[in-house]
Design a protein around this motif. Structure first.
Motif, PDB file in Angstrom:
ATOM      1  N   GLU A  92       0.835  -1.209   0.000  1.00  0.00           N
ATOM      2  CA  GLU A  92       0.000   0.000   0.000  1.00  0.00           C
ATOM      3  C   GLU A  92       0.872   1.263   0.000  1.00  0.00           C
ATOM      4  O   GLU A  92       0.596   2.221  -0.709  1.00  0.00           O
ATOM      5  N   GLN A  93       1.930   1.229   0.807  1.00  0.00           N
ATOM      6  CA  GLN A  93       2.826   2.392   0.860  1.00  0.00           C
ATOM      7  C   GLN A  93       3.568   2.594  -0.457  1.00  0.00           C
ATOM      8  O   GLN A  93       3.714   3.719  -0.918  1.00  0.00           O
ATOM      9  N   VAL A  94       4.014   1.488  -1.053  1.00  0.00           N
ATOM     10  CA  VAL A  94       4.699   1.588  -2.357  1.00  0.00           C
ATOM     11  C   VAL A  94       3.729   2.202  -3.367  1.00  0.00           C
ATOM     12  O   VAL A  94       4.080   3.119  -4.114  1.00  0.00           O
ATOM     13  N   ARG A  95       2.495   1.733  -3.361  1.00  0.00           N
ATOM     14  CA  ARG A  95       1.477   2.229  -4.298  1.00  0.00           C
ATOM     15  C   ARG A  95       1.228   3.729  -4.088  1.00  0.00           C
ATOM     16  O   ARG A  95       1.172   4.505  -5.044  1.00  0.00           O
ATOM     17  N   THR A  96       1.113   4.136  -2.824  1.00  0.00           N
ATOM     18  CA  THR A  96       0.864   5.554  -2.512  1.00  0.00           C
ATOM     19  C   THR A  96       1.997   6.434  -3.027  1.00  0.00           C
ATOM     20  O   THR A  96       1.761   7.486  -3.632  1.00  0.00           O
ATOM     21  N   GLN A  97       3.237   5.990  -2.799  1.00  0.00           N
ATOM     22  CA  GLN A  97       4.385   6.800  -3.214  1.00  0.00           C
ATOM     23  C   GLN A  97       4.503   6.834  -4.741  1.00  0.00           C
ATOM     24  O   GLN A  97       4.859   7.865  -5.314  1.00  0.00           O
ATOM     25  N   LYS A 118       9.844  10.451 -25.335  1.00  0.00           N
ATOM     26  CA  LYS A 118      10.044   9.001 -25.206  1.00  0.00           C
ATOM     27  C   LYS A 118      10.170   8.602 -23.722  1.00  0.00           C
ATOM     28  O   LYS A 118       9.534   7.656 -23.253  1.00  0.00           O
ATOM     29  N   THR A 119      11.000   9.366 -22.982  1.00  0.00           N
ATOM     30  CA  THR A 119      11.175   9.073 -21.550  1.00  0.00           C
ATOM     31  C   THR A 119       9.859   9.255 -20.805  1.00  0.00           C
ATOM     32  O   THR A 119       9.515   8.462 -19.920  1.00  0.00           O
ATOM     33  N   GLU A 120       9.141  10.318 -21.168  1.00  0.00           N
ATOM     34  CA  GLU A 120       7.856  10.578 -20.513  1.00  0.00           C
ATOM     35  C   GLU A 120       6.888   9.421 -20.730  1.00  0.00           C
ATOM     36  O   GLU A 120       6.196   8.992 -19.805  1.00  0.00           O
ATOM     37  N   MET A 121       6.879   8.930 -21.974  1.00  0.00           N
ATOM     38  CA  MET A 121       5.980   7.820 -22.310  1.00  0.00           C
ATOM     39  C   MET A 121       6.384   6.560 -21.543  1.00  0.00           C
ATOM     40  O   MET A 121       5.545   5.849 -20.989  1.00  0.00           O
ATOM     41  N   SER A 126       5.496   2.717 -17.200  1.00  0.00           N
ATOM     42  CA  SER A 126       5.993   1.950 -16.047  1.00  0.00           C
ATOM     43  C   SER A 126       5.195   2.270 -14.780  1.00  0.00           C
ATOM     44  O   SER A 126       4.934   1.385 -13.975  1.00  0.00           O
ATOM     45  N   PHE A 127       4.763   3.521 -14.610  1.00  0.00           N
ATOM     46  CA  PHE A 127       3.915   3.857 -13.450  1.00  0.00           C
ATOM     47  C   PHE A 127       2.584   3.110 -13.528  1.00  0.00           C
ATOM     48  O   PHE A 127       2.116   2.560 -12.529  1.00  0.00           O
ATOM     49  N   ALA A 128       1.999   3.090 -14.721  1.00  0.00           N
ATOM     50  CA  ALA A 128       0.719   2.394 -14.891  1.00  0.00           C
ATOM     51  C   ALA A 128       0.882   0.904 -14.600  1.00  0.00           C
ATOM     52  O   ALA A 128       0.069   0.297 -13.881  1.00  0.00           O
ATOM     53  N   GLY A 129       1.977   0.317 -15.140  1.00  0.00           N
ATOM     54  CA  GLY A 129       2.242  -1.099 -14.902  1.00  0.00           C
ATOM     55  C   GLY A 129       2.475  -1.393 -13.428  1.00  0.00           C
ATOM     56  O   GLY A 129       1.967  -2.386 -12.894  1.00  0.00           O
ATOM     57  N   ALA A 133       0.452  -3.785 -10.943  1.00  0.00           N
ATOM     58  CA  ALA A 133       1.166  -4.867 -10.247  1.00  0.00           C
ATOM     59  C   ALA A 133       0.909  -4.795  -8.738  1.00  0.00           C
ATOM     60  O   ALA A 133       0.742  -5.822  -8.075  1.00  0.00           O
ATOM     61  N   CYS A 134       0.850  -3.566  -8.201  1.00  0.00           N
ATOM     62  CA  CYS A 134       0.571  -3.389  -6.759  1.00  0.00           C
ATOM     63  C   CYS A 134      -0.809  -3.957  -6.423  1.00  0.00           C
ATOM     64  O   CYS A 134      -0.974  -4.662  -5.424  1.00  0.00           O
ATOM     65  N   ARG A 135      -1.790  -3.635  -7.259  1.00  0.00           N
ATOM     66  CA  ARG A 135      -3.152  -4.131  -7.025  1.00  0.00           C
ATOM     67  C   ARG A 135      -3.187  -5.662  -7.061  1.00  0.00           C
ATOM     68  O   ARG A 135      -3.792  -6.311  -6.211  1.00  0.00           O
ATOM     69  N   ALA A 136      -2.497  -6.216  -8.074  1.00  0.00           N
ATOM     70  CA  ALA A 136      -2.482  -7.683  -8.216  1.00  0.00           C
ATOM     71  C   ALA A 136      -1.803  -8.329  -7.010  1.00  0.00           C
ATOM     72  O   ALA A 136      -2.282  -9.334  -6.474  1.00  0.00           O
TER      73      ALA A 136
END
Lengths: 192, 151
Positions: A92-97, A118-121, A126-129, A133-136
């Motif tokens: 939960e903390q990892v997800r919040t940060q 490119k870096t922004e994308m 990676s944030f979305a992934g 992953a945190c939810r899973a």
């Protein structure tokens, strides 16, 4: 007369737009609080939550094997509950940060860091992934306990560390001295 | 005093503290408790007269805080087996009855005030949880020792 009304209307419009600009959300692009929040999220992730030793300890199976061999059923149950609580809190903390960092990169980072598209994308993906992953992982731990998905824990921690590194490079221009200025005079005091 | 000079003084004070005092305290649990006891609960500052006389109060405070964080990190990285062993040895060193000790620690949870400031809440929670489990393991051991028939 018509000209006077016309110029008055323009004046009122300008005044109104100035008023709305002044009342904008303080978290909007370029605000120092967004920078501080992002920096704190990075520190929390890199120094607090993601060090390999800590991740290994929270999810260490040897602790469970020790309790299983040495302690009665009541202690074993307590151990499983305690470790599950800690593991869920960690995710939960990892997800919040990560959320904080993503918010920063979506808004304020553009005004400070020279990110290429490119870096922004890549960061956005990676944030979305990571958030997925945190939810899973939360679901897996909730259903099957802290030792349900060790590979998932390791890969999520590695991916989060990589995202932090990219984010850190974007925030590199913001050194401790500048943070002190942004935080106000108290930020320069010695820490305990 | 500039930052680099001050940092060097702190490093020297840390070495001094390690050499003179902490070398006599082998376990990280004991070191954590000792260093936490050097901290004033009202201000959060650490005090050590000997160290302050050799350096300055500020340098001594920072050196004690560094060593406190180090002891905390060492304890966090211990396995549960090691933590239980350290607690057993600590109980023996206090010369109190193990049963009274376990009861007191379970009720008072003194380890909660022994963490350094600015510790990540998840890390602190993990250590508290490990203490709780270690106490339960020790209590179970004491109970089983009590019911074992005398030879």
């Amino acid at each position: 007369m018509i000209q006077l009304i016309f110029f008055l209307a323009i004046g009122v419009l300008l005044f109104a737009s100035l008023f709305f600009l002044a009342r904008r959300n303080p978290r909007s692009e370029g605000s120092s609080s967004a920078l501080i929040e992002a920096r704190q999220a990075l520190v929390a992730l890199q120094a607090g939550l993601l060090p390999v030793e800590l991740v290994k300890r929270i999810f260490a199976k040897e602790d469970w094997e020790y309790v299983r061999a040495e302690a009665p059923a009541t202690v074993r149950d307590m151990f499983k509950q305690e470790r599950k609580k800690v593991a869920l809190l960690w995710v939960e903390q990892v997800r919040t940060q990560i959320h904080s960092l993503r918010r920063f990169h979506r808004g304020a980072a553009r005004s400070y860091a020279k990110l290429n598209p490119k870096t922004e994308m890549e960061l956005a993906l990676s944030f979305a992934g990571l958030l997925m992953a945190c939810r899973a992982l939360q679901t897996a731990i909730y259903v099957a306990g802290p030792y349900a998905a060790p590979q998932m824990v390791a890969s999520m921690a590695n991916a989060a560390s990589r995202a932090c590194k990219v984010s850190e490079e974007c925030l590199a221009f913001l050194n401790a001295a500048q943070l002190g200025v942004l935080n106000g005079p108290s930020a320069g005091q010695a820490t305990l | 005093m500039n930052t680099a000079t001050r940092r060097m003084d702190v490093e020297h004070a840390v070495e001094d503290l390690r050499h003179r005092t902490l070398s006599e305290i082998p376990r990280s649990l004991d070191r954590l408790i000792y260093l936490a006891s050097m901290r004033d609960y009202n201000t959060g500052f650490y005090y050590h007269d000997g160290l302050a006389s050799r350096f300055t109060q500020d340098v001594a405070c920072e050196a004690l805080a560094d060593c406190h964080r180090e002891a905390f990190n060492q304890l966090v990285s211990c396995s549960l087996r090691e933590l239980v062993a350290q607690m057993e040895e600590y109980i023996n060193s206090t010369h109190t009855s193990p049963r009274s000790f376990v009861t007191a620690w379970r009720k008072l949870e003194p380890y909660r005030v022994a963490v350094p400031v600015e510790t990540d809440p998840v890390v602190a929670h993990f250590l508290f949880s490990s203490f709780k489990i270690a106490l339960a393991v020790l209590e179970a051991r004491l109970r089983s020792a009590q019911v074992e028939p005398v030879a």
